[in-house]
Design a protein around this motif. Structure first.
Motif, PDB file in Angstrom:
ATOM      1  N   LYS A 158       0.563  -1.378   0.109  1.00  0.00           N
ATOM      2  CA  LYS A 158       0.207   0.068  -0.105  1.00  0.00           C
ATOM      3  C   LYS A 158       0.896   1.266  -0.054  1.00  0.00           C
ATOM      4  O   LYS A 158       2.021   1.152   0.439  1.00  0.00           O
ATOM      5  CB  LYS A 158      -0.871  -0.132   1.331  1.00  0.00           C
ATOM      6  CG  LYS A 158      -1.826   1.015   1.380  1.00  0.00           C
ATOM      7  CD  LYS A 158      -2.757   0.844   2.582  1.00  0.00           C
ATOM      8  CE  LYS A 158      -4.070   2.010   2.524  1.00  0.00           C
ATOM      9  NZ  LYS A 158      -4.634   1.862   3.712  1.00  0.00           N
ATOM     10  N   ARG A 159       0.391   2.380  -0.653  1.00  0.00           N
ATOM     11  CA  ARG A 159       1.264   3.431  -0.791  1.00  0.00           C
ATOM     12  C   ARG A 159       0.948   4.474   0.519  1.00  0.00           C
ATOM     13  O   ARG A 159      -0.239   4.447   0.714  1.00  0.00           O
ATOM     14  CB  ARG A 159       0.947   4.366  -1.996  1.00  0.00           C
ATOM     15  CG  ARG A 159       1.448   3.630  -3.230  1.00  0.00           C
ATOM     16  CD  ARG A 159       1.565   4.691  -4.241  1.00  0.00           C
ATOM     17  NE  ARG A 159       2.049   4.170  -5.517  1.00  0.00           N
ATOM     18  CZ  ARG A 159       3.403   3.962  -5.454  1.00  0.00           C
ATOM     19  NH1 ARG A 159       4.421   4.729  -4.767  1.00  0.00           N
ATOM     20  NH2 ARG A 159       4.070   3.639  -6.921  1.00  0.00           N
ATOM     21  N   LEU A 160       1.960   4.859   1.341  1.00  0.00           N
ATOM     22  CA  LEU A 160       1.854   5.550   2.506  1.00  0.00           C
ATOM     23  C   LEU A 160       2.550   6.730   2.334  1.00  0.00           C
ATOM     24  O   LEU A 160       3.751   7.046   1.756  1.00  0.00           O
ATOM     25  CB  LEU A 160       2.215   4.743   3.702  1.00  0.00           C
ATOM     26  CG  LEU A 160       1.487   3.527   4.012  1.00  0.00           C
ATOM     27  CD1 LEU A 160       1.942   2.573   5.131  1.00  0.00           C
ATOM     28  CD2 LEU A 160       0.034   3.780   4.443  1.00  0.00           C
ATOM     29  N   ASN A 161       2.095   7.794   3.042  1.00  0.00           N
ATOM     30  CA  ASN A 161       3.023   9.031   3.430  1.00  0.00           C
ATOM     31  C   ASN A 161       3.710   8.909   4.760  1.00  0.00           C
ATOM     32  O   ASN A 161       2.934   8.719   5.878  1.00  0.00           O
ATOM     33  CB  ASN A 161       2.069  10.127   3.231  1.00  0.00           C
ATOM     34  CG  ASN A 161       1.229  10.570   1.910  1.00  0.00           C
ATOM     35  OD1 ASN A 161       1.944  10.177   0.931  1.00  0.00           O
ATOM     36  ND2 ASN A 161       0.252  11.020   2.019  1.00  0.00           N
ATOM     37  N   VAL A 162       4.892   8.841   4.675  1.00  0.00           N
ATOM     38  CA  VAL A 162       5.776   8.440   5.631  1.00  0.00           C
ATOM     39  C   VAL A 162       6.856   9.339   6.076  1.00  0.00           C
ATOM     40  O   VAL A 162       7.615   9.616   5.132  1.00  0.00           O
ATOM     41  CB  VAL A 162       6.251   6.897   5.799  1.00  0.00           C
ATOM     42  CG1 VAL A 162       7.211   6.427   7.073  1.00  0.00           C
ATOM     43  CG2 VAL A 162       5.352   5.858   5.673  1.00  0.00           C
ATOM     44  N   CYS A 163       7.032   9.823   7.136  1.00  0.00           N
ATOM     45  CA  CYS A 163       8.089  10.646   7.560  1.00  0.00           C
ATOM     46  C   CYS A 163       9.360   9.768   7.568  1.00  0.00           C
ATOM     47  O   CYS A 163       9.496   8.708   7.762  1.00  0.00           O
ATOM     48  CB  CYS A 163       7.971  11.643   8.786  1.00  0.00           C
ATOM     49  SG  CYS A 163       7.910  10.395  10.329  1.00  0.00           S
ATOM     50  N   THR A 164      10.522  10.882   7.337  1.00  0.00           N
ATOM     51  CA  THR A 164      11.953   9.766   7.262  1.00  0.00           C
ATOM     52  C   THR A 164      12.023   9.449   8.535  1.00  0.00           C
ATOM     53  O   THR A 164      13.273   8.350   8.638  1.00  0.00           O
ATOM     54  CB  THR A 164      12.922  10.964   6.546  1.00  0.00           C
ATOM     55  OG1 THR A 164      12.833  12.141   7.253  1.00  0.00           O
ATOM     56  CG2 THR A 164      12.424  11.039   5.161  1.00  0.00           C
ATOM     57  N   SER A 165      11.779   9.893   9.473  1.00  0.00           N
ATOM     58  CA  SER A 165      12.100   9.574  10.929  1.00  0.00           C
ATOM     59  C   SER A 165      11.852   8.123  11.134  1.00  0.00           C
ATOM     60  O   SER A 165      12.287   7.332  11.754  1.00  0.00           O
ATOM     61  CB  SER A 165      11.785  10.364  11.993  1.00  0.00           C
ATOM     62  OG  SER A 165      10.414  10.766  11.911  1.00  0.00           O
ATOM     63  N   CYS A 166      10.259   8.030  10.606  1.00  0.00           N
ATOM     64  CA  CYS A 166       9.791   6.580  10.836  1.00  0.00           C
ATOM     65  C   CYS A 166      10.440   5.653   9.893  1.00  0.00           C
ATOM     66  O   CYS A 166      10.663   4.334  10.065  1.00  0.00           O
ATOM     67  CB  CYS A 166       8.429   6.788  10.500  1.00  0.00           C
ATOM     68  SG  CYS A 166       7.368   7.350  11.644  1.00  0.00           S
ATOM     69  N   LEU A 167      10.811   6.096   8.643  1.00  0.00           N
ATOM     70  CA  LEU A 167      11.668   5.278   7.835  1.00  0.00           C
ATOM     71  C   LEU A 167      12.943   4.600   8.347  1.00  0.00           C
ATOM     72  O   LEU A 167      13.485   3.763   8.277  1.00  0.00           O
ATOM     73  CB  LEU A 167      11.821   5.942   6.721  1.00  0.00           C
ATOM     74  CG  LEU A 167      10.762   5.935   5.218  1.00  0.00           C
ATOM     75  CD1 LEU A 167      10.963   6.486   4.434  1.00  0.00           C
ATOM     76  CD2 LEU A 167      10.255   4.456   4.926  1.00  0.00           C
ATOM     77  N   LYS A 168      13.786   5.832   8.926  1.00  0.00           N
ATOM     78  CA  LYS A 168      14.960   5.618   9.767  1.00  0.00           C
ATOM     79  C   LYS A 168      14.941   4.565  10.821  1.00  0.00           C
ATOM     80  O   LYS A 168      15.736   3.718  11.124  1.00  0.00           O
ATOM     81  CB  LYS A 168      15.618   6.681   9.895  1.00  0.00           C
ATOM     82  CG  LYS A 168      17.199   6.608  10.365  1.00  0.00           C
ATOM     83  CD  LYS A 168      17.626   8.079  10.658  1.00  0.00           C
ATOM     84  CE  LYS A 168      19.182   7.779  10.888  1.00  0.00           C
ATOM     85  NZ  LYS A 168      19.796   9.125  11.291  1.00  0.00           N
ATOM     86  N   ALA A 169      13.777   4.549  11.648  1.00  0.00           N
ATOM     87  CA  ALA A 169      13.484   3.895  12.728  1.00  0.00           C
ATOM     88  C   ALA A 169      13.069   2.512  12.440  1.00  0.00           C
ATOM     89  O   ALA A 169      12.959   1.655  13.417  1.00  0.00           O
ATOM     90  CB  ALA A 169      12.504   4.602  13.677  1.00  0.00           C
ATOM     91  N   GLY A 170      12.783   1.925  11.414  1.00  0.00           N
ATOM     92  CA  GLY A 170      12.404   0.860  10.662  1.00  0.00           C
ATOM     93  C   GLY A 170      11.112   0.607  11.058  1.00  0.00           C
ATOM     94  O   GLY A 170      10.548  -0.730  11.409  1.00  0.00           O
ATOM     95  N   LYS A 171      10.267   1.626  11.385  1.00  0.00           N
ATOM     96  CA  LYS A 171       8.659   1.514  11.588  1.00  0.00           C
ATOM     97  C   LYS A 171       7.872   0.954  10.420  1.00  0.00           C
ATOM     98  O   LYS A 171       6.692   0.428  10.597  1.00  0.00           O
ATOM     99  CB  LYS A 171       7.887   2.643  12.268  1.00  0.00           C
ATOM    100  CG  LYS A 171       8.695   3.296  13.508  1.00  0.00           C
ATOM    101  CD  LYS A 171       8.192   4.342  14.091  1.00  0.00           C
ATOM    102  CE  LYS A 171       8.750   4.673  15.401  1.00  0.00           C
ATOM    103  NZ  LYS A 171       8.102   5.918  15.909  1.00  0.00           N
ATOM    104  N   VAL A 172       8.441   1.050   9.271  1.00  0.00           N
ATOM    105  CA  VAL A 172       7.586   0.604   7.944  1.00  0.00           C
ATOM    106  C   VAL A 172       8.604  -0.441   7.424  1.00  0.00           C
ATOM    107  O   VAL A 172       9.845  -0.185   7.149  1.00  0.00           O
ATOM    108  CB  VAL A 172       7.404   1.817   6.956  1.00  0.00           C
ATOM    109  CG1 VAL A 172       7.017   1.360   5.797  1.00  0.00           C
ATOM    110  CG2 VAL A 172       6.740   3.021   7.796  1.00  0.00           C
ATOM    111  N   THR A 173       7.968  -1.518   6.946  1.00  0.00           N
ATOM    112  CA  THR A 173       8.799  -2.553   5.918  1.00  0.00           C
ATOM    113  C   THR A 173       8.408  -2.314   4.389  1.00  0.00           C
ATOM    114  O   THR A 173       6.943  -2.258   4.315  1.00  0.00           O
ATOM    115  CB  THR A 173       8.308  -3.827   6.351  1.00  0.00           C
ATOM    116  OG1 THR A 173       6.640  -3.942   6.194  1.00  0.00           O
ATOM    117  CG2 THR A 173       8.581  -4.262   7.644  1.00  0.00           C
ATOM    118  N   ARG A 174       9.321  -1.751   3.593  1.00  0.00           N
ATOM    119  CA  ARG A 174       9.097  -1.370   2.486  1.00  0.00           C
ATOM    120  C   ARG A 174       9.334  -2.608   1.453  1.00  0.00           C
ATOM    121  O   ARG A 174       9.485  -3.718   1.943  1.00  0.00           O
ATOM    122  CB  ARG A 174      10.354  -0.767   1.894  1.00  0.00           C
ATOM    123  CG  ARG A 174      10.457   0.714   2.697  1.00  0.00           C
ATOM    124  CD  ARG A 174      11.639   1.633   2.243  1.00  0.00           C
ATOM    125  NE  ARG A 174      11.062   2.400   1.271  1.00  0.00           N
ATOM    126  CZ  ARG A 174      11.734   3.370   0.478  1.00  0.00           C
ATOM    127  NH1 ARG A 174      12.982   3.515   1.099  1.00  0.00           N
ATOM    128  NH2 ARG A 174      11.377   4.237  -0.461  1.00  0.00           N
TER     129      ARG A 174
END
Length: 64
Positions: free
Chosen positions: A48-64
């Motif tokens: 699914k396409r999500l709008n994610v902040c880069t701090s969440c990406l860096k923290a690994g809260k989202v699996t790409r």
């Protein structure tokens, strides 16, 4: 595009630009939002396409 993170809910911060003569005009600080294709759901298999902040990406809260 909305300036809010779909994971943590981080949104823009508001304040003023202040010139040398102390005149104040309104401004906003937007978070660094990236539109990523993430795996969501209980099993984590639905892309699914999500709008994610880069701090969440860096923290690994989202699996790409």
């Amino acid at each position: 595009m909305a300036a809010t993170c779909d994971v943590c809910g981080k949104g823009p911060g508001f304040g003023h630009n202040v010139s040398h003569s102390q005149r104040k005009t309104k401004r906003r600080w937007n978070p660094n939002i990236q539109r990523v294709r993430a795996l969501v759901g209980e099993a984590g298999v639905t892309p699914k396409r999500l709008n994610v902040c880069t701090s969440c990406l860096k923290a690994g809260k989202v699996t790409r």
